[in-house]
Design a protein around this motif. Structure first.
Motif, PDB file in Angstrom:
ATOM      1  N   LYS A 270     -25.395  38.943  16.376  1.00  0.00           N
ATOM      2  CA  LYS A 270     -26.226  38.084  15.156  1.00  0.00           C
ATOM      3  C   LYS A 270     -26.258  38.416  14.258  1.00  0.00           C
ATOM      4  O   LYS A 270     -26.787  37.626  13.265  1.00  0.00           O
ATOM      5  CB  LYS A 270     -27.832  38.450  16.071  1.00  0.00           C
ATOM      6  N   ASP A 271     -25.506  39.132  13.690  1.00  0.00           N
ATOM      7  CA  ASP A 271     -25.451  39.806  12.614  1.00  0.00           C
ATOM      8  C   ASP A 271     -23.770  39.145  12.258  1.00  0.00           C
ATOM      9  O   ASP A 271     -23.740  38.646  10.910  1.00  0.00           O
ATOM     10  CB  ASP A 271     -24.938  40.928  12.366  1.00  0.00           C
ATOM     11  N   THR A 272     -22.991  38.586  13.289  1.00  0.00           N
ATOM     12  CA  THR A 272     -21.990  37.900  12.557  1.00  0.00           C
ATOM     13  C   THR A 272     -22.062  36.851  12.314  1.00  0.00           C
ATOM     14  O   THR A 272     -21.800  35.817  11.724  1.00  0.00           O
ATOM     15  CB  THR A 272     -20.682  38.082  14.142  1.00  0.00           C
ATOM     16  N   LEU A 273     -23.016  35.935  13.458  1.00  0.00           N
ATOM     17  CA  LEU A 273     -23.759  34.871  12.945  1.00  0.00           C
ATOM     18  C   LEU A 273     -23.949  34.360  11.854  1.00  0.00           C
ATOM     19  O   LEU A 273     -23.858  33.448  11.348  1.00  0.00           O
ATOM     20  CB  LEU A 273     -24.531  34.094  14.240  1.00  0.00           C
ATOM     21  N   LYS A 274     -25.319  35.821  11.763  1.00  0.00           N
ATOM     22  CA  LYS A 274     -25.492  35.747  10.402  1.00  0.00           C
ATOM     23  C   LYS A 274     -24.329  35.110   9.064  1.00  0.00           C
ATOM     24  O   LYS A 274     -24.109  34.509   7.563  1.00  0.00           O
ATOM     25  CB  LYS A 274     -26.265  36.599   9.157  1.00  0.00           C
ATOM     26  N   ILE A 275     -23.106  36.196   8.644  1.00  0.00           N
ATOM     27  CA  ILE A 275     -22.485  36.322   8.245  1.00  0.00           C
ATOM     28  C   ILE A 275     -21.677  34.847   7.975  1.00  0.00           C
ATOM     29  O   ILE A 275     -20.857  34.470   6.608  1.00  0.00           O
ATOM     30  CB  ILE A 275     -21.389  37.174   8.361  1.00  0.00           C
ATOM     31  N   ILE A 276     -21.220  34.506   9.009  1.00  0.00           N
ATOM     32  CA  ILE A 276     -20.709  33.286   9.464  1.00  0.00           C
ATOM     33  C   ILE A 276     -21.844  31.647   8.619  1.00  0.00           C
ATOM     34  O   ILE A 276     -20.760  31.320   8.012  1.00  0.00           O
ATOM     35  CB  ILE A 276     -20.396  32.975  10.581  1.00  0.00           C
ATOM     36  N   GLN A 277     -22.671  31.761   8.445  1.00  0.00           N
ATOM     37  CA  GLN A 277     -24.039  31.018   8.014  1.00  0.00           C
ATOM     38  C   GLN A 277     -23.254  31.253   6.909  1.00  0.00           C
ATOM     39  O   GLN A 277     -23.422  29.650   5.913  1.00  0.00           O
ATOM     40  CB  GLN A 277     -24.325  31.160   8.528  1.00  0.00           C
ATOM     41  N   GLN A 278     -23.365  32.051   6.095  1.00  0.00           N
ATOM     42  CA  GLN A 278     -23.219  32.146   4.917  1.00  0.00           C
ATOM     43  C   GLN A 278     -21.783  31.458   4.047  1.00  0.00           C
ATOM     44  O   GLN A 278     -21.721  31.594   2.925  1.00  0.00           O
ATOM     45  CB  GLN A 278     -23.666  33.773   4.346  1.00  0.00           C
ATOM     46  N   GLN A 279     -20.923  31.447   5.118  1.00  0.00           N
ATOM     47  CA  GLN A 279     -19.913  30.784   4.910  1.00  0.00           C
ATOM     48  C   GLN A 279     -19.555  29.525   4.913  1.00  0.00           C
ATOM     49  O   GLN A 279     -18.070  29.013   4.567  1.00  0.00           O
ATOM     50  CB  GLN A 279     -18.543  31.474   5.605  1.00  0.00           C
ATOM     51  N   LYS A 280     -20.885  28.677   5.514  1.00  0.00           N
ATOM     52  CA  LYS A 280     -20.567  26.866   5.628  1.00  0.00           C
ATOM     53  C   LYS A 280     -20.126  26.657   4.504  1.00  0.00           C
ATOM     54  O   LYS A 280     -19.192  25.475   3.948  1.00  0.00           O
ATOM     55  CB  LYS A 280     -22.303  26.603   5.738  1.00  0.00           C
ATOM     56  N   ASP A 281     -20.833  26.572   3.024  1.00  0.00           N
ATOM     57  CA  ASP A 281     -20.698  25.708   1.657  1.00  0.00           C
ATOM     58  C   ASP A 281     -19.190  25.959   1.138  1.00  0.00           C
ATOM     59  O   ASP A 281     -18.551  25.555   1.256  1.00  0.00           O
ATOM     60  CB  ASP A 281     -21.544  26.185   0.776  1.00  0.00           C
ATOM     61  N   PHE A 282     -18.999  27.050   1.547  1.00  0.00           N
ATOM     62  CA  PHE A 282     -17.853  27.410   0.680  1.00  0.00           C
ATOM     63  C   PHE A 282     -16.525  27.046   1.844  1.00  0.00           C
ATOM     64  O   PHE A 282     -15.205  26.487   2.081  1.00  0.00           O
ATOM     65  CB  PHE A 282     -17.243  29.255   0.829  1.00  0.00           C
ATOM     66  N   ALA A 283     -16.406  27.504   3.517  1.00  0.00           N
ATOM     67  CA  ALA A 283     -16.174  26.520   4.391  1.00  0.00           C
ATOM     68  C   ALA A 283     -15.590  25.095   4.199  1.00  0.00           C
ATOM     69  O   ALA A 283     -14.136  24.593   3.980  1.00  0.00           O
ATOM     70  CB  ALA A 283     -16.371  26.822   5.855  1.00  0.00           C
ATOM     71  N   ILE A 284     -16.816  24.091   3.942  1.00  0.00           N
ATOM     72  CA  ILE A 284     -16.905  23.203   4.059  1.00  0.00           C
ATOM     73  C   ILE A 284     -16.052  22.444   2.653  1.00  0.00           C
ATOM     74  O   ILE A 284     -15.243  21.684   2.868  1.00  0.00           O
ATOM     75  CB  ILE A 284     -17.730  22.795   4.020  1.00  0.00           C
ATOM     76  N   ASN A 285     -15.884  23.443   1.754  1.00  0.00           N
ATOM     77  CA  ASN A 285     -15.678  22.350   0.357  1.00  0.00           C
ATOM     78  C   ASN A 285     -14.125  22.812   0.284  1.00  0.00           C
ATOM     79  O   ASN A 285     -13.966  22.335  -0.332  1.00  0.00           O
ATOM     80  CB  ASN A 285     -16.577  23.074  -0.190  1.00  0.00           C
ATOM     81  N   ASN A 286     -13.714  23.981   0.993  1.00  0.00           N
ATOM     82  CA  ASN A 286     -11.804  23.844   0.491  1.00  0.00           C
ATOM     83  C   ASN A 286     -11.218  24.135   1.935  1.00  0.00           C
ATOM     84  O   ASN A 286     -10.643  24.339   2.336  1.00  0.00           O
ATOM     85  CB  ASN A 286     -12.011  25.375   0.566  1.00  0.00           C
TER      86      ASN A 286
END
Length: 341
Positions: free
Chosen positions: A289-305
């Protein structure tokens, strides 16, 4: 008294301590035995209720003059690992920083080896500054695994632990069974990260150094924090840790690789105590669950890069895993990402 060489960069070593009275003396001793000669040692105890405080104070009284600075802070209430690391980052004065858990152990050459390597790497950059994404913010070695008695061990795919000296006497149940003696070997396998083939210039040489990328870490953390050395200003530049986050290593590595380079030296420089495998195994739901939260925070950077596919592949796998034990939590993130599981 330790001779201090002020021509060397100052290294801030932090020990976050919590109820490790059985191990913390060995951890502190391994810092004392470092052959590097410009160290400050910062210990933060997170309101331990065992005998850790007395042990730490005993070392403080005996070895205060051994380091450039040796300071100790004890929290009145438990604050969590990310809070304590942020406290240490604001407290530290070194050019470089790393933390070692109060049950792990450093090899004597760890600091000197990693400082020499990262200084050499960044000296090649003519425009060297802490905001340049051509610079290396962190460097890592590997870590051998030990048990609660500090004996070297190996771990198999099912997280079963065996003494390294006995491994030749263990009958293999299957030719597919594999034993891992280092942190990197075990966790790289768990993340399906082929570190043997990561270095594109020499794929056949397991002993070569190789760079760790953002895409590598989206799959999950496999880097040994106790074997790291990080530029302190770079940590501050990316906002350090999020208070309350329990997956602090994955968070900081992802943040750093968004902005800087990181290198892994395929050589053990520390010992990782394996009873934490058992803790991780028992807390898998919270870890997912905590890993899911951390990866979710990466969404904008990941998509934009350019990491859109990698992001959705990982987030879908995590949501699927979390759904097995918390459907509501998983459904929230599935809806957030328009993912069907």
């Amino acid at each position: 008294m330790n001779k201090t060489n002020q021509n060397l960069p100052l290294v801030s070593i932090c020990i976050p301590s919590y109820n490790h009275e059985k191990y913390i003396a060995e951890t502190i001793s391994s810092v004392i035995l470092q052959d590097y000669q410009n160290i400050e040692l910062l210990i933060i105890d997170d309101a331990s209720f065992d005998n850790s405080d007395a042990i730490i104070n005993d070392f403080l009284s005996k070895y205060k003059s051994h380091f450039v600075r040796f300071d100790y802070h004890k929290n009145l209430t438990n604050q969590g690992i990310s809070y304590n690391l942020n406290y240490a980052i604001n407290w530290a004065k070194g050019k470089y920083f790393y933390a070692i858990a109060s049950d792990d152990i450093l090899m004597p050459f760890k600091t000197s080896l990693l400082v020499a390597e990262i200084e050499k790497l960044n000296a090649k950059n003519d425009n060297h500054n802490n905001n340049d994404n051509n610079n290396y913010a962190a460097i890592f070695g590997d870590a051998l695994m030990i048990n609660q008695q500090s004996q070297q061990i190996v771990v198999d795919n099912e997280m079963r632990i065996f003494l390294a000296k006995d491994i030749k006497n263990i009958e293999l149940g299957s030719t597919k069974n594999k034993y891992y003696k280092t942190f990197l070997e075990f966790f790289a396998n768990k993340r399906n990260f082929d570190f043997d083939n990561t270095n594109k210039t020499n794929k056949t040489n397991k002993n070569t150094n190789f760079e760790i990328t953002y895409a590598d870490l989206l799959q999950g953390n496999f880097l040994p924090a106790m074997s790291s050395l990080i530029n302190l200003q770079c940590i501050k530049n990316v906002g350090a840790y999020t208070n309350g986050n329990k997956i602090e290593d994955l968070e900081i590595w992802l943040k750093l690789t968004q902005k800087y380079k990181m290198l892994l030296i395929n050589k053990p420089v520390a010992y990782y105590r394996s009873h934490q495998f058992n803790t991780s195994k028992n807390n898998l739901p919270e870890i997912f669950k905590d890993t899911l939260k951390i990866i979710q925070q990466q969404k904008d950077f990941a998509i934009n890069n350019g990491y859109k596919n990698e992001f959705f592949d990982v987030i879908t796998k995590l949501i699927t895993s979390v759904k097995k034990f918390d459907a509501d939590f998983a459904d929230y993130y599935a809806n957030l990402n328009n993912v069907k599981v």
